[in-house]
Design a protein around this motif. Structure first.
Motif, PDB file in Angstrom:
ATOM      1  N   ASP A  88      -7.852  -0.905   3.758  1.00 41.66           N
ATOM      2  CA  ASP A  88      -6.604  -1.916   3.428  1.00 41.66           C
ATOM      3  C   ASP A  88      -5.812  -2.272   4.827  1.00 41.66           C
ATOM      4  OD1 ASP A  88      -7.595  -2.365   0.981  1.00 41.66           O
ATOM      5  OD2 ASP A  88      -5.941  -1.485  -0.056  1.00 41.66           O
ATOM      6  N   PHE A 134       2.039  -7.818   3.592  1.00 40.77           N
ATOM      7  CA  PHE A 134       0.883  -7.240   4.386  1.00 40.77           C
ATOM      8  C   PHE A 134      -0.269  -6.559   3.578  1.00 40.77           C
ATOM      9  CE2 PHE A 134       5.078  -7.017   6.873  1.00 40.77           C
ATOM     10  CZ  PHE A 134       4.638  -7.872   7.727  1.00 40.77           C
ATOM     11  N   LYS A 135       0.023  -6.051   2.335  1.00 41.32           N
ATOM     12  CA  LYS A 135      -0.990  -5.606   1.597  1.00 41.32           C
ATOM     13  C   LYS A 135      -2.173  -6.880   1.104  1.00 41.32           C
ATOM     14  CE  LYS A 135      -2.232  -1.314  -0.206  1.00 41.32           C
ATOM     15  NZ  LYS A 135      -2.179  -0.417  -0.677  1.00 41.32           N
ATOM     16  N   PHE A 136      -1.243  -7.967   0.473  1.00 42.87           N
ATOM     17  CA  PHE A 136      -1.927  -9.023   0.062  1.00 42.87           C
ATOM     18  C   PHE A 136      -1.855  -9.938   0.914  1.00 42.87           C
ATOM     19  CE2 PHE A 136      -0.047  -7.220  -4.225  1.00 42.87           C
ATOM     20  CZ  PHE A 136      -0.884  -5.947  -4.107  1.00 42.87           C
ATOM     21  N   GLN A 186       4.248  -5.325   0.253  1.00 38.14           N
ATOM     22  CA  GLN A 186       3.218  -5.101  -0.588  1.00 38.14           C
ATOM     23  C   GLN A 186       2.489  -6.779  -0.386  1.00 38.14           C
ATOM     24  OE1 GLN A 186       3.337  -3.876  -4.599  1.00 38.14           O
ATOM     25  NE2 GLN A 186       2.752  -1.853  -3.763  1.00 38.14           N
ATOM     26  N   GLU A 187       3.350  -7.589  -0.891  1.00 38.84           N
ATOM     27  CA  GLU A 187       3.139  -9.110  -0.557  1.00 38.84           C
ATOM     28  C   GLU A 187       2.486  -9.434   0.476  1.00 38.84           C
ATOM     29  OE1 GLU A 187       2.157 -10.858  -3.452  1.00 38.84           O
ATOM     30  OE2 GLU A 187       3.131  -9.608  -5.004  1.00 38.84           O
ATOM     31  N   THR A 192      -7.356  -7.595  -6.012  1.00 44.73           N
ATOM     32  CA  THR A 192      -6.122  -6.969  -6.327  1.00 44.73           C
ATOM     33  C   THR A 192      -5.673  -7.077  -7.723  1.00 44.73           C
ATOM     34  OG1 THR A 192      -5.256  -7.366  -4.152  1.00 44.73           O
ATOM     35  CG2 THR A 192      -3.662  -6.714  -5.662  1.00 44.73           C
ATOM     36  N   THR A 233      -5.106  -5.320   7.394  1.00 41.84           N
ATOM     37  CA  THR A 233      -3.702  -5.998   7.810  1.00 41.84           C
ATOM     38  C   THR A 233      -3.407  -5.904   9.215  1.00 41.84           C
ATOM     39  OG1 THR A 233      -3.136  -5.385   5.444  1.00 41.84           O
ATOM     40  CG2 THR A 233      -1.395  -5.792   7.291  1.00 41.84           C
ATOM     41  N   ARG A 247      -7.353 -11.326  -3.382  1.00 39.38           N
ATOM     42  CA  ARG A 247      -6.116 -11.471  -4.308  1.00 39.38           C
ATOM     43  C   ARG A 247      -6.899 -11.147  -5.712  1.00 39.38           C
ATOM     44  NH1 ARG A 247      -0.907 -12.420  -2.606  1.00 39.38           N
ATOM     45  NH2 ARG A 247      -0.512 -12.185  -4.639  1.00 39.38           N
ATOM     46  N   ASP A 306       0.135 -12.199   1.539  1.00 36.58           N
ATOM     47  CA  ASP A 306       0.910 -13.696   1.275  1.00 36.58           C
ATOM     48  C   ASP A 306       2.181 -13.703   2.046  1.00 36.58           C
ATOM     49  OD1 ASP A 306       1.915 -15.852   0.118  1.00 36.58           O
ATOM     50  OD2 ASP A 306       1.033 -15.424  -1.847  1.00 36.58           O
TER      51      ASP A 306
END
Lengths: 289, 451
Positions: free
Chosen positions: B78, A254-256, A251-252, B412, B82, B409, A258
């Motif tokens: 989403d 690839f989704k966000f 999540q961190e 999110t 990515t 972010r 970071d």
């Protein structure tokens, strides 16, 4: 003579190179990235900066990391160490006593879950635990009403699914180990009047100790890395209730976007795997003087 | 004798491996150029794919030495973002032309993924046909344009007239305040408990949809805002934020929306469009102006009755204060990759894909609000569906997201706050406080404004 010895090593060179390239390099890169603020977008994507321990400091001040670490430990303990391991041993023991037809039938059923690709098993588990899924339809048939398992008990559903999927491996390991237990030792104990459980606890289990340790090590490492099953069933939700470390790292990163923080979480996961591995290796060594 | 033999068989394999890796970095030859086009395609979104196929034919016919490789990515918004970002990290995989969400433009310009288009746009006659507000979508912090919009959108309340009438509510329906929404929803629930009266997305499952089609309609109707454009600071501690969360809590607690479990399912919107509205199980939801694209002929959930059954209303401000309504706008653009080896040709392809004919086809088939003035006045655009006029008028009350590099972010963090509230994990006050703390951590105290 010595030249010949070196020449003999030559054929393994490509595989060693490939191992270094595809196995070690990503691990090293992941550790390195965890000390930077690398990101998928924004200024940090163009020019990542070395930030030292910042990601690790953030990890321990962030609520979601301790929760994910705890959920990972619960998940591994419940589904691998308890679920797969104990259930696998139990089934293997029962199979040694049952008739051949029964034992081969049981074996086939258990192994069926194991040979399914992870993504297929994950969808099967999702269809089973879903609100309108097989489990609740069966409950409804008997007049009961099940909860929305994936929402109300997400971790329980995932633990059961992973136990279902992985038990076959433990069962196969223990089947082989039990077949190697010398018959005469058990028979001698039987003559001395040992009960069934006494024979299991004092004869059989000590004899297959090394198999138990090997099995525990393998299934622990496998379960630590489980991602697809969780992602398909709950995607880590609701409200992080089933976010284990691999899910959090994904999540961190690839989704966000970071990457730095995501690889820091992944690094902790690698360290955790190494620690578990070391403990089991130690256990293995101690019993062979 | 056996060992040297084996060695001999390994060598060619190694050599082949090395050769294969070496080949991939050689540049394409001058005569036969290829362009790599990356965009989104899914089972419910094929309008862009159709436009790209047409543009490819048109472009290849005009430029015989160029091959256009269309590489659609099958993913939701989403995951598309990515995958695109991952492809852009290396010159070997970076696309020449790609589909880019407006809110990611600034962040991706900072990352060095987008090519500055100013000099190309100067020489492009069609650029003057784009309306001025829409041109801003592709402008970055340095004042230059990096992306060209395909279309824009607005958000409104979509309601099923038949379901409302059954509950004794007059149509056309236009709530004036939040309270109006709640009282109508309660009346619908009282008359038929099996109907979902008023759904608003929440949680991380629906991603950006949660904030665009739900939370911001509330927040921007409270006289509060997410970001202060003048001070260039993020707003924390606002009453409006807490109140917006409290409104969602009311909807979910009173079971006026879907169950929290359904809300967290990333595919819940498919049920909204594909099942609940056509089957009369849902009274109203907040959704985008592109809504008819799902139901019209060739859409993912064809529903012939939607033109008669559905109505559209403006989302009200909290107490009916000026300007009386709220909408959110976003939209997507086409951009040229900064690492493109054929930038000139890539821009030419972009211009082909966005010419009047293709822009019109895309806007009609995807129910987009046109950004080209010549398309906006076209009769086939105006008659594409009965709601074009209503949703286009919402541009007057619309808001755009703060497209800063920090935005994804922050978005999110808002999604997390809504999820905590509807699942009962936190009270609106606690969730808002956690959001404030997260924002401070993300952007730093000096970029935060207490209000």
């Amino acid at each position: 003579m010595t030249i010949r010895r070196y020449l003999r090593l030559l054929p393994v060179v490509p595989s060693v190179l490939l191992l270094l390239l595809f196995l070690l390099a990503p691990v090293v890169w992941s550790f390195y990235a965890s000390f930077t603020n690398a990101a998928l977008s924004g200024r940090a994507a163009r020019d990542p900066q070395w930030v030292g321990l910042e990601n690790y400091v953030r990890m321990f001040s962030d609520d979601s990391f301790p929760l994910a670490a705890w959920l990972t430990v619960v998940f591994v303990a419940a589904s691998a160490v308890l679920g797969q391991n104990v259930l696998g041993l139990l089934i293997a023991l029962l199979m040694t006593r049952s008739r051949r037809a029964v034992s081969s039938w049981v074996g086939t059923v258990v192994v069926a879950a194991w040979v399914l690709p992870e993504i297929v098993a994950a969808f099967a588990a999702y269809a089973y635990f879903n609100r309108d899924g097989t489990l609740n339809q069966m409950l409804a048939f008997f007049g009961g009403q099940g909860p929305d398992w994936l929402y109300t008990f997400p971790l329980v559903a995932i633990i059961l699914a992973n136990t279902w999927r992985g038990t076959a491996f433990s069962m196969l390991v223990y089947r082989a180990a039990l077949a190697d237990v010398p018959q005469d030792v058990s028979e001698a104990a039987l003559m001395d009047g040992a009960q069934g459980w006494q024979r299991l606890a004092f004869i059989t289990l000590p004899l297959i100790r090394s198999s138990i340790a090997t099995n525990l090590m393998l299934i622990t490492l496998q379960t630590l890395a489980v991602f697809t099953l969780i992602w398909v069933m709950t995607a880590g939700g609701p409200a992080n209730a089933s976010t284990t470390l691999p899910v959090l790292a994904y999540q961190e990163a690839f989704k966000f976007g970071d990457i730095g923080y995501g690889t820091a979480v992944a690094s902790v996961l690698i360290v955790l795997g190494v620690v578990f591995g070391a403990v089991y290796v130690r256990l293995l060594r101690e019993q062979k003087p | 004798m056996r060992r040297p033999m084996r060695f001999a068989t390994v060598l060619p394999v190694v050599a082949a491996l090395l050769a294969a890796t070496a080949c991939s970095s050689t540049p394409p030859t001058a005569e036969n150029k290829t362009l790599k086009i990356v965009y989104q395609k899914s089972d419910s979104f094929t309008a862009l794919d159709a436009v790209m196929q047409d543009a490819k034919k048109e472009f290849e016919a005009a430029n015989s030495s160029v091959t256009v490789n269309l590489e659609p990515i099958q993913a939701n918004d989403d995951d598309y973002g990515t995958k695109l970002a991952l492809a852009q990290r290396s010159p070997d995989t970076a696309p020449d032309v790609f589909y880019e969400d407006t809110f990611k433009v600034r962040s991706d310009v900072d990352a060095g993924y987008l090519l500055k288009l100013d000099s190309y746009l100067e020489k492009w006659d069609d650029w003057s046909k784009f309306n001025e507000a829409a041109k801003e979508a592709g402008r970055a912090d340095d004042g230059s344009i990096y992306a060209v919009p395909l279309g824009t959108d607005t958000r409104a309340i979509w309601y099923n007239k038949a379901v409302l009438q059954k509950a004794g509510i007059q149509v056309p329906w236009q709530p004036k305040t939040w309270e109006d929404i709640l009282s109508t929803a309660r009346a619908i629930k009282a008359s038929d408990p099996t109907v979902i009266p008023f759904n608003m997305y929440a949680g991380k499952g629906t991603g950006e949809g949660t904030v665009m089609q739900s939370f911001y309609e509330l927040l921007y109707g409270t006289d509060s805002t997410l970001y202060d454009e003048k001070e260039k600071k993020w707003v924390v501690g606002s009453q409006g934020f807490t109140d917006s969360l409290a409104f969602l809590k009311t909807l979910y607690d009173e079971k006026l929306a879907v169950s929290p479990a359904e809300a967290l399912d990333a595919n819940v919107w498919k049920k909204v469009f594909g099942e609940w509205f056509p089957q009369g199980k849902l009274a109203a939801t907040v959704e985008g102006s592109y809504t008819p694209s799902f139901w019209q002929k060739g859409g993912a959930y064809e529903w012939a009755g939607y033109e008669q059954d559905m109505g559209v209303a403006m989302f009200p401000t909290r107490n009916g204060q000026e300007p009386g309504g709220v909408s959110m706008s976003g939209g997507w653009t086409l951009a040229v990759g900064a690492k493109s080896k054929n930038a000139e040709l890539a821009f030419k392809f972009l211009a082909t894909a966005l010419n009047k004919k293709n822009a019109l086809a895309f806007d009609v088939n995807n129910s987009q609000i046109a950004v080209r003035t010549d398309v906006a006045s076209e009769s086939s655009y105006l008659s594409a569906n009965p709601f074009v006029k209503d949703v286009s008028e919402l541009v007057k009350v619309t808001h755009y997201r703060p497209a800063t590099a920090d935005y994804p972010r922050i978005s999110t963090a808002v999604q997390v706050a809504t999820e905590s509230v509807i699942t009962g994990k936190q009270s609106p006050e606690d969730a808002a406080a956690e959001y404030d703390a997260t924002v401070r951590k993300l952007v730093g105290d000096d970029k935060v404004l207490e209000r």
